[in-house]
Scaffold this motif. Structure first.
Motif, PDB file in Angstrom:
ATOM      1  N   ALA A  36       0.848  -1.193   0.000  1.00 53.33           N
ATOM      2  CA  ALA A  36       0.000   0.000   0.000  1.00 53.33           C
ATOM      3  C   ALA A  36       0.879   1.237   0.000  1.00 53.33           C
ATOM      4  CB  ALA A  36      -0.923  -0.004   1.215  1.00 53.33           C
ATOM      5  N   ALA A  37       0.346   2.314  -0.572  1.00 54.43           N
ATOM      6  CA  ALA A  37       1.077   3.570  -0.691  1.00 54.43           C
ATOM      7  C   ALA A  37       0.547   4.596   0.293  1.00 54.43           C
ATOM      8  CB  ALA A  37       0.955   4.110  -2.118  1.00 54.43           C
ATOM      9  N   PHE A  38       1.470   5.374   0.847  1.00 58.98           N
ATOM     10  CA  PHE A  38       1.117   6.417   1.808  1.00 58.98           C
ATOM     11  C   PHE A  38       1.928   7.667   1.455  1.00 58.98           C
ATOM     12  CE2 PHE A  38       0.833   2.215   3.668  1.00 58.98           C
ATOM     13  CZ  PHE A  38      -0.493   2.192   4.082  1.00 58.98           C
ATOM     14  N   PRO A  39       1.412   8.498   0.542  1.00 59.12           N
ATOM     15  CA  PRO A  39       2.187   9.648   0.055  1.00 59.12           C
ATOM     16  C   PRO A  39       2.456  10.668   1.156  1.00 59.12           C
ATOM     17  CG  PRO A  39       0.339   9.148  -1.406  1.00 59.12           C
ATOM     18  CD  PRO A  39       0.123   8.362  -0.155  1.00 59.12           C
ATOM     19  N   ALA A  40       3.686  11.159   1.178  1.00 57.55           N
ATOM     20  CA  ALA A  40       4.064  12.212   2.117  1.00 57.55           C
ATOM     21  C   ALA A  40       5.410  12.782   1.701  1.00 57.55           C
ATOM     22  CB  ALA A  40       4.152  11.681   3.545  1.00 57.55           C
ATOM     23  N   ASP A  41       5.580  14.075   1.902  1.00 63.68           N
ATOM     24  CA  ASP A  41       6.879  14.724   1.734  1.00 63.68           C
ATOM     25  C   ASP A  41       7.672  14.465   3.015  1.00 63.68           C
ATOM     26  OD1 ASP A  41       9.069  16.437   1.584  1.00 63.68           O
ATOM     27  OD2 ASP A  41       7.921  18.084   0.707  1.00 63.68           O
ATOM     28  N   ILE A  42       8.799  13.805   2.898  1.00 64.19           N
ATOM     29  CA  ILE A  42       9.564  13.398   4.078  1.00 64.19           C
ATOM     30  C   ILE A  42      10.034  14.607   4.884  1.00 64.19           C
ATOM     31  CG2 ILE A  42      11.673  12.217   4.831  1.00 64.19           C
ATOM     32  CD1 ILE A  42      11.263  10.360   2.398  1.00 64.19           C
ATOM     33  N   ARG A  43      10.260  15.738   4.198  1.00 63.01           N
ATOM     34  CA  ARG A  43      10.684  16.930   4.931  1.00 63.01           C
ATOM     35  C   ARG A  43       9.542  17.557   5.743  1.00 63.01           C
ATOM     36  NH1 ARG A  43      14.009  17.904   0.200  1.00 63.01           N
ATOM     37  NH2 ARG A  43      16.226  17.973   0.755  1.00 63.01           N
ATOM     38  N   ASP A  44       8.309  17.172   5.437  1.00 59.15           N
ATOM     39  CA  ASP A  44       7.142  17.661   6.183  1.00 59.15           C
ATOM     40  C   ASP A  44       6.901  16.674   7.327  1.00 59.15           C
ATOM     41  OD1 ASP A  44       4.593  18.235   7.169  1.00 59.15           O
ATOM     42  OD2 ASP A  44       3.806  18.800   5.206  1.00 59.15           O
ATOM     43  N   ARG A  45       7.383  16.998   8.493  1.00 59.14           N
ATOM     44  CA  ARG A  45       7.366  16.030   9.590  1.00 59.14           C
ATOM     45  C   ARG A  45       5.951  15.643  10.016  1.00 59.14           C
ATOM     46  NH1 ARG A  45      11.992  18.891  10.209  1.00 59.14           N
ATOM     47  NH2 ARG A  45      11.280  20.485  11.677  1.00 59.14           N
ATOM     48  N   ALA A  46       5.031  16.574   9.944  1.00 57.81           N
ATOM     49  CA  ALA A  46       3.643  16.247  10.277  1.00 57.81           C
ATOM     50  C   ALA A  46       3.057  15.272   9.255  1.00 57.81           C
ATOM     51  CB  ALA A  46       2.793  17.517  10.347  1.00 57.81           C
ATOM     52  N   ALA A  47       3.340  15.508   7.974  1.00 55.61           N
ATOM     53  CA  ALA A  47       2.833  14.618   6.924  1.00 55.61           C
ATOM     54  C   ALA A  47       3.455  13.229   7.039  1.00 55.61           C
ATOM     55  CB  ALA A  47       3.119  15.211   5.548  1.00 55.61           C
ATOM     56  N   LEU A  48       4.742  13.167   7.355  1.00 55.96           N
ATOM     57  CA  LEU A  48       5.403  11.877   7.517  1.00 55.96           C
ATOM     58  C   LEU A  48       4.820  11.121   8.709  1.00 55.96           C
ATOM     59  CD1 LEU A  48       7.543   9.798   6.825  1.00 55.96           C
ATOM     60  CD2 LEU A  48       9.235  11.196   8.038  1.00 55.96           C
ATOM     61  N   THR A  49       4.566  11.823   9.787  1.00 61.10           N
ATOM     62  CA  THR A  49       3.953  11.203  10.963  1.00 61.10           C
ATOM     63  C   THR A  49       2.581  10.632  10.608  1.00 61.10           C
ATOM     64  OG1 THR A  49       5.127  12.650  12.505  1.00 61.10           O
ATOM     65  CG2 THR A  49       3.079  11.667  13.290  1.00 61.10           C
ATOM     66  N   GLU A  50       1.786  11.390   9.860  1.00 57.65           N
ATOM     67  CA  GLU A  50       0.457  10.922   9.459  1.00 57.65           C
ATOM     68  C   GLU A  50       0.549   9.709   8.536  1.00 57.65           C
ATOM     69  OE1 GLU A  50      -1.537  14.248   7.742  1.00 57.65           O
ATOM     70  OE2 GLU A  50      -1.615  15.381   9.617  1.00 57.65           O
ATOM     71  N   ALA A  51       1.508   9.716   7.626  1.00 57.27           N
ATOM     72  CA  ALA A  51       1.669   8.589   6.703  1.00 57.27           C
ATOM     73  C   ALA A  51       2.045   7.320   7.450  1.00 57.27           C
ATOM     74  CB  ALA A  51       2.731   8.920   5.652  1.00 57.27           C
ATOM     75  N   LEU A  52       2.925   7.434   8.427  1.00 60.81           N
ATOM     76  CA  LEU A  52       3.314   6.260   9.206  1.00 60.81           C
ATOM     77  C   LEU A  52       2.150   5.757  10.063  1.00 60.81           C
ATOM     78  CD1 LEU A  52       6.893   7.417  10.044  1.00 60.81           C
ATOM     79  CD2 LEU A  52       6.334   5.223   8.982  1.00 60.81           C
ATOM     80  N   ALA A  53       1.353   6.671  10.590  1.00 58.85           N
ATOM     81  CA  ALA A  53       0.169   6.260  11.348  1.00 58.85           C
ATOM     82  C   ALA A  53      -0.820   5.536  10.444  1.00 58.85           C
ATOM     83  CB  ALA A  53      -0.487   7.475  12.001  1.00 58.85           C
ATOM     84  N   ALA A  54      -0.990   6.033   9.215  1.00 62.20           N
ATOM     85  CA  ALA A  54      -1.888   5.384   8.265  1.00 62.20           C
ATOM     86  C   ALA A  54      -1.373   3.999   7.873  1.00 62.20           C
ATOM     87  CB  ALA A  54      -2.053   6.258   7.022  1.00 62.20           C
ATOM     88  N   ALA A  55      -0.062   3.887   7.697  1.00 61.22           N
ATOM     89  CA  ALA A  55       0.521   2.582   7.368  1.00 61.22           C
ATOM     90  C   ALA A  55       0.304   1.589   8.493  1.00 61.22           C
ATOM     91  CB  ALA A  55       2.016   2.740   7.080  1.00 61.22           C
ATOM     92  N   ARG A  56       0.485   2.047   9.717  1.00 64.76           N
ATOM     93  CA  ARG A  56       0.283   1.175  10.871  1.00 64.76           C
ATOM     94  C   ARG A  56      -1.183   0.735  10.981  1.00 64.76           C
ATOM     95  NH1 ARG A  56       2.807   4.237  14.050  1.00 64.76           N
ATOM     96  NH2 ARG A  56       1.037   5.349  14.940  1.00 64.76           N
ATOM     97  N   GLN A  57      -2.093   1.643  10.689  1.00 69.72           N
ATOM     98  CA  GLN A  57      -3.512   1.311  10.767  1.00 69.72           C
ATOM     99  C   GLN A  57      -3.903   0.322   9.677  1.00 69.72           C
ATOM    100  OE1 GLN A  57      -6.106   4.716  10.616  1.00 69.72           O
ATOM    101  NE2 GLN A  57      -7.938   3.523  11.057  1.00 69.72           N
ATOM    102  N   ALA A  58      -3.329   0.499   8.490  1.00 69.46           N
ATOM    103  CA  ALA A  58      -3.694  -0.364   7.363  1.00 69.46           C
ATOM    104  C   ALA A  58      -3.018  -1.726   7.395  1.00 69.46           C
ATOM    105  CB  ALA A  58      -3.351   0.348   6.047  1.00 69.46           C
ATOM    106  N   LEU A  59      -1.768  -1.760   7.836  1.00 68.28           N
ATOM    107  CA  LEU A  59      -0.961  -2.982   7.718  1.00 68.28           C
ATOM    108  C   LEU A  59      -0.603  -3.614   9.059  1.00 68.28           C
ATOM    109  CD1 LEU A  59       1.493  -1.726   4.939  1.00 68.28           C
ATOM    110  CD2 LEU A  59      -0.544  -3.158   4.632  1.00 68.28           C
ATOM    111  N   GLY A  60      -0.893  -2.920  10.149  1.00 66.97           N
ATOM    112  CA  GLY A  60      -0.526  -3.450  11.457  1.00 66.97           C
ATOM    113  C   GLY A  60       0.814  -2.926  11.918  1.00 66.97           C
ATOM    114  N   PRO A  61       1.306  -3.440  13.032  1.00 69.56           N
ATOM    115  CA  PRO A  61       2.566  -2.949  13.599  1.00 69.56           C
ATOM    116  C   PRO A  61       3.718  -3.035  12.596  1.00 69.56           C
ATOM    117  CG  PRO A  61       1.465  -4.428  15.130  1.00 69.56           C
ATOM    118  CD  PRO A  61       0.723  -4.528  13.837  1.00 69.56           C
ATOM    119  N   VAL A  62       4.591  -2.043  12.635  1.00 64.20           N
ATOM    120  CA  VAL A  62       5.746  -2.013  11.734  1.00 64.20           C
ATOM    121  C   VAL A  62       6.860  -2.853  12.347  1.00 64.20           C
ATOM    122  CG1 VAL A  62       7.463  -0.560  10.610  1.00 64.20           C
ATOM    123  CG2 VAL A  62       5.099   0.249  10.859  1.00 64.20           C
ATOM    124  N   ASP A  63       7.211  -3.936  11.668  1.00 64.04           N
ATOM    125  CA  ASP A  63       8.271  -4.817  12.147  1.00 64.04           C
ATOM    126  C   ASP A  63       9.644  -4.356  11.678  1.00 64.04           C
ATOM    127  OD1 ASP A  63       6.661  -7.171  13.367  1.00 64.04           O
ATOM    128  OD2 ASP A  63       5.736  -6.840  11.410  1.00 64.04           O
TER     129      ASP A  63
END
Length: 229
Positions: free
Chosen positions: A54-81
Motif C-alpha cells: 500500500a502507498a502512503f504519500p508524504a513529503d519526508i521533509r514535512d514532519r507532520a505529513a510523515l507522521t500521518e503517513a506512518l500512522a496510516a501505514a500502521r492502521q492499514a498494515l498493522g505494527p511495523v516490524d
C-alpha cells in the motif's frame, strides 16, 4: 499474521529492491514517498509479484505529513516490524567551502530529521513488543569526507552516527538497528549494485541481526576518487 516492512523514501531503484526482497519472504509492504502516482505504480508492481502493498504519500521533509503517513501505514498494515529509511538526495549539493546554513539545513531535514521522525513513530511499538528492526541508509560521504558532497555528507554522517548509537542502546531491548552505507550507484543488472542484489543484502542484515553496518560497494575506490579530485 504477516510481518510489515515500511520503506520511507520509496522509489523504483533501491526502495523497490528492498520491498521485493522482503515481500518475497512474506512481508506486507508500505511505501512512503512524495509522488502518489509513482507510489501507485510501485504498489502495482509488487501486487504482480503477489506482495500485499500500500502507498502512503508524504513529503519526508514535512514532519507532520510523515507522521500521518506512518500512522496510516500502521492502521492499514498493522505494527511495523521493519522500518527502512532511504530517501534519495534532493536539493542543492554543495562543495565544502560553499556550504551555507540553508544548504546544510536542507539536507539535515531530509536525512536526519526525517529519520528521527520516522523512528520516533515506530520505536514505541517495537519497544513494547521487545522486537523490531530499523535499517537507516546513508551514502558513502557519511564515511569518507568528499568536498564535492559536503552538505550531504554532513547530514549523512550524522545519521550514521545516530544509527550506531541506537544500535548500542536498543540491542539489549531486542531491537536491531543498522545503517547501510551505499558506496556505489544503484545499477540494474550489476552483480553488486542491482536493486534486487542490494535488497537481498538488506534482508540478510535483517535476518542475521549481528552487525551495526553493512557496506555496499567499494569504499577504497571512492577514497581514491576523492583523493584525485
Amino acid at each position: 499474521m504477516a510481518k510489515t516492512l515500511v520503506v520511507v523514501g520509496a522509489g523504483p531503484g533501491l526502495g523497490m529492491g528492498v520491498a521485493r526482497a522482503f515481500g518475497r519472504q512474506g512481508f506486507q509492504v508500505g511505501l512512503i514517498a512524495r509522488n502518489k502516482d509513482t507510489l501507485d505504480g510501485l504498489v502495482g508492481e509488487l501486487a504482480e509479484l503477489g506482495v500485499t502493498a500500500a502507498a502512503f504519500p508524504a513529503d519526508i521533509r514535512d514532519r507532520a505529513a510523515l507522521t500521518e503517513a506512518l500512522a496510516a501505514a500502521r492502521q492499514a498494515l498493522g505494527p511495523v516490524d521493519v522500518l527502512e529509511y532511504s530517501p534519495s538526495p534532493t536539493g542543492a549539493i554543495t562543495h565544502a567551502a560553499q556550504t551555507t546554513v540553508a544548504s546544510a539545513i536542507e539536507q539535515f531535514e531530509l536525512h536526519v530529521l526525517g529519520a528521527v521522525t520516522a523512528v520516533g513513530q515506530v520505536l514505541p511499538g517495537m519497544r513494547a513488543r521487545g522486537e523490531g528492526t530499523l535499517l537507516l541508509t546513508t551514502g558513502v560521504s557519511s564515511t569518507i569526507a568528499a568536498p564535492f558532497l559536503a552538505n550531504v555528507g554532513l547530514a549523512m554522517a550524522g545519521l550514521r552516527n545516530w544509527a550506531h548509537a541506537l544500535h548500542a542502546e536498543l540491542r539489549p531491548q531486542g531491537i536491531h538497528v543498522a545503517t547501510v552505507t551505499i558506496a556505489s550507484g544503484v545499477i540494474p543488472g550489476d552483480e553488486v549494485a542491482d536493486p534486487d542484489v542490494i535488497g537481498a543484502r538488506y534482508y540478510g542484515l535483517y535476518r542475521r541481526r549481528d552487525r551495526a553496518e553493512e557496506v555496499i560497494g567499494d569504499l577504497e575506490a571512492f577514497r581514491a576518487l576523492v583523493a584525485g579530485s
